[in-house]
Design a protein around this motif. Structure first.
Motif, short mmCIF file in Angstrom:
data_model
loop_
_atom_site.label_atom_id
_atom_site.label_comp_id
_atom_site.label_asym_id
_atom_site.label_seq_id
_atom_site.Cartn_x
_atom_site.Cartn_y
_atom_site.Cartn_z
N THR A 180 93.40 -7.22 51.83
CA THR A 180 93.90 -5.93 51.38
C THR A 180 95.32 -6.07 50.84
OG1 THR A 180 94.65 -5.43 53.62
CG2 THR A 180 92.46 -4.68 52.99
N PRO A 181 95.80 -5.12 50.02
CA PRO A 181 97.09 -5.30 49.35
C PRO A 181 98.26 -5.64 50.25
CG PRO A 181 95.91 -3.48 48.34
CD PRO A 181 95.10 -3.91 49.52
N ASP A 182 98.33 -5.07 51.46
CA ASP A 182 99.46 -5.39 52.33
C ASP A 182 99.23 -6.64 53.16
OD1 ASP A 182 97.55 -4.28 54.03
OD2 ASP A 182 99.04 -3.33 55.32
N ARG A 183 98.10 -7.33 52.88
CA ARG A 183 97.77 -8.54 53.62
C ARG A 183 97.27 -9.63 52.67
NH1 ARG A 183 94.85 -6.30 59.20
NH2 ARG A 183 96.55 -4.90 59.78
N THR A 184 97.72 -9.59 51.46
CA THR A 184 97.27 -10.56 50.46
C THR A 184 98.44 -11.44 50.05
OG1 THR A 184 96.05 -10.79 48.38
CG2 THR A 184 97.72 -9.08 48.46
#
Length: 579
Positions: A359-363
């Motif tokens: 996900t964007p905050d975990r990429t």
């Protein structure tokens, strides 16, 4: 870091924590020289080999080598010695132009202008060997090539020190490369204006005259385009040498924009891991890393290999080369206290993620769980699995800027009083079974390290550059935005004292004013608050004395739009990227 139940259970099961790194060594493999780029889209390059001075007998072999590399790697080669090929219309079809042992003055003024415009429009240049013995009286070309020929000793073997093992032109090589060629001495040292990929060990041969710092291959971004140079390629045999052919292929791929790299000049860094061993590092938690070919590769986990020899305080820049094998997961931790528990880094520090499919905050490029990267910028800078990438993590107080292959992709400021970026350790995560991520060349530059100020363009709205009108140096000269062109009027220095300097003078608020619309100008540096500029986490650049922002006026932002002072609102015309 994905906090899956299976990895949490594995972590608890691995309660016996190692006091020293869990690193196993294996024999170094032979350098890979295979074709790499079946996935590259088809493109064309021009190989130009006109000579007006000495002519190398190896030119024919070089053309044949480029044709063979193209056939194996999805690019087409046109070869010519006709300078009439240098027109805007003709050059537009090529992703890169190779100057293959050209010598002397090979282009007339009209042709030079066409080539300049090609590079400024995003074209690529590859210079091979005597490309440095070309066009001495054309300043643009001297800057593009990076350095020009001075002399050479006899052909002989020498030891090449590979300084960058992430760039596609040198990633296949070991730390040392023994080969025979005609080794040029250059009139200037390109290290301060280009990123050095490899240099010569002058103690390994006779006739080196560059005082022990002898770059032999480098890359640089130049006036909107890309430039790669290698000093090898004098001998006929060079072009049948697998490692040298792979070196050329990597240069072509980078110049053509098929692969990314951090080609900014790099000085002042010291190694934390240089491939020779893990002294100073400790393993926290289960799993660990293998060490082979100067490369750490994660295995098992969930754990952390952390640099226990020193806690870093104050400002620093950390650079790490990394590569994923596929859809893998890892990260680099900063700002955490010493601990044999890897969860301490999770709970007290920040992880810069490596995992392009989360996900964007975990990429990749995110500050894990806190802030996504600019995904458009990240995607434009990211090399795919199987290729190396370079992170720069720049810590300034509680601010963390993240650069991927030289491009800024994230800007985060810590506001949690329980955490601090300004003090802590750094670490490399081994995430778990099946997550195969490799690391090379971990190095750091701390505040106070003698590396000089940062210099380059200041880029703003619509990709335009902060520009001194007309390149004038008189006090009061208006500052504007203009299409980036690499000129001195657009070359700004950030010396570390909160000033911005160009042409030997400072960016200045007229009269120290505070009203919206106050002129921004060039002025003799005087240390006043009118010349203080502080970059903010939101991308604005603020003058603390007025509490207002550097602003491109109006709403259309064409060439010549003036820059003035304005109330901060974080609009696109107040966002700036500093060197």
């Amino acid at each position: 870091m994905r906090k899956h139940l299976r990895t949490a259970v594995a972590l608890l099961a691995g309660a016996l924590l190692a006091a020293t790194p869990s690193v196993s060594a294996s024999a170094e493999p032979a350098p890979s020289t295979a074709a790499v780029s079946a996935a590259d889209p088809a493109y064309k390059i021009l190989v130009f080999s006109k000579t007006a001075g000495f002519r190398h007998s190896s030119i024919g072999n070089g053309i044949a080598a480029f044709r063979e590399l193209g056939a194996a790697n999805n690019f087409t080669v046109d070869a010519t010695e006709d300078a009439n090929a240098f027109t805007g219309g003709n050059l537009a079809q090529y992703r890169a132009v190779v100057f293959l042992s050209t010598t002397g003055d090979v282009l007339n003024g009209t042709q030079q202008t066409a080539f300049e415009q090609y590079i400024q429009g995003g074209g690529g240049y590859v210079g091979v060997h005597a490309a440095a013995d070309t066009e001495y009286d054309w300043p643009f070309y001297g800057g593009l090539a990076g350095a020009l020929f001075q002399s050479h000793p006899a052909i002989q073997p020498a030891r090449v020190k590979v300084e960058d093992r992430a760039h596609d032109a040198t990633a296949h090589l070991g730390g040392a490369w023994q080969r025979t060629d005609e080794w040029y001495n250059y009139r200037t040292n390109p290290r301060t204006t280009a990123h050095v990929l490899a240099s010569l060990d002058e103690s390994s041969y006779s006739g080196g005259s560059m005082s022990g710092d002898h770059p032999i291959s480098w890359c640089k971004d130049y006036q909107g385009g890309r430039a790669f140079y290698t000093g090898g390629g004098h001998t006929d045999e060079s072009y049948t040498e697998p490692a040298f052919r792979r070196h050329l292929l990597g240069g072509v791929r980078w110049a053509a924009g098929m692969t990314k790299a951090d080609c900014r000049p790099e000085t002042g860094y010291r190694p934390l891991f240089d491939g020779s061993g893990t002294s100073g590092w400790s393993q926290a938690g289960p799993g660990g890393f293998t060490l082979a070919d100067g490369t750490l590769t994660s295995q098992g986990g969930l754990g952390l290999l952390w640099y226990s020899a020193k806690e870093f305080t104050g400002d620093y820049s950390l650079k790490v080369d990394w590569k994923m094998a596929g859809d893998d997961n890892s990260g680099i931790f900063v700002g955490f206290p010493a601990s044999s528990d890897p969860w301490s880094a999770v709970n007290n520090g920040y992880e810069i993620q490596i995992d392009a499919t989360d996900t964007p905050d975990r990429t990749t490029g995110s500050v894990y769980g806190f802030k996504s990267a600019d995904l458009t910028a990240r995607d434009a800078a990211l090399n795919p699995p199987g290729e190396w990438n370079t992170y720069e993590l720049r810590v300034t107080g509680e601010r963390l800027e993240i650069f991927l292959n030289g491009r800024k992709i994230n800007d985060f400021t810590n506001t949690d009083p329980a955490r601090s970026l300004a003090q802590g350790h750094i670490g490399l995560q081994n995430h778990g079974d099946g997550d195969d991520v490799s690391f090379r060349n971990v190095r750091i530059k701390e505040s106070g390290t003698p590396s000089g100020p940062r210099t380059g363009p200041v880029k703003g709205v619509n990709g335009k550059c902060l520009d001194v009108k007309g390149g004038a140096t008189a006090d009061g000269t208006q500052i504007q935005i203009w299409t980036c062109n690499g000129s001195a009027a657009q070359t700004w220095t950030v010396p570390g004292d909160n000033t911005l300097r160009a042409l030997g003078k400072c960016l200045d608020v007229n009269g120290g004013g505070t009203a919206d619309g106050t002129k921004i100008q060039l002025w003799t540096c005087n240390g006043t608050g009118a010349q203080q500029w502080v970059p903010q986490a939101d991308g604005t650049v603020r003058n603390p004395q007025s509490a207002k922002c550097l602003d491109a006026s109006g709403s259309t932002w064409n060439d010549g739009t003036v820059v003035h002072l304005w109330t901060c609102h974080t609009g696109p015309n107040q966002k700036w990227t500093l060197p």
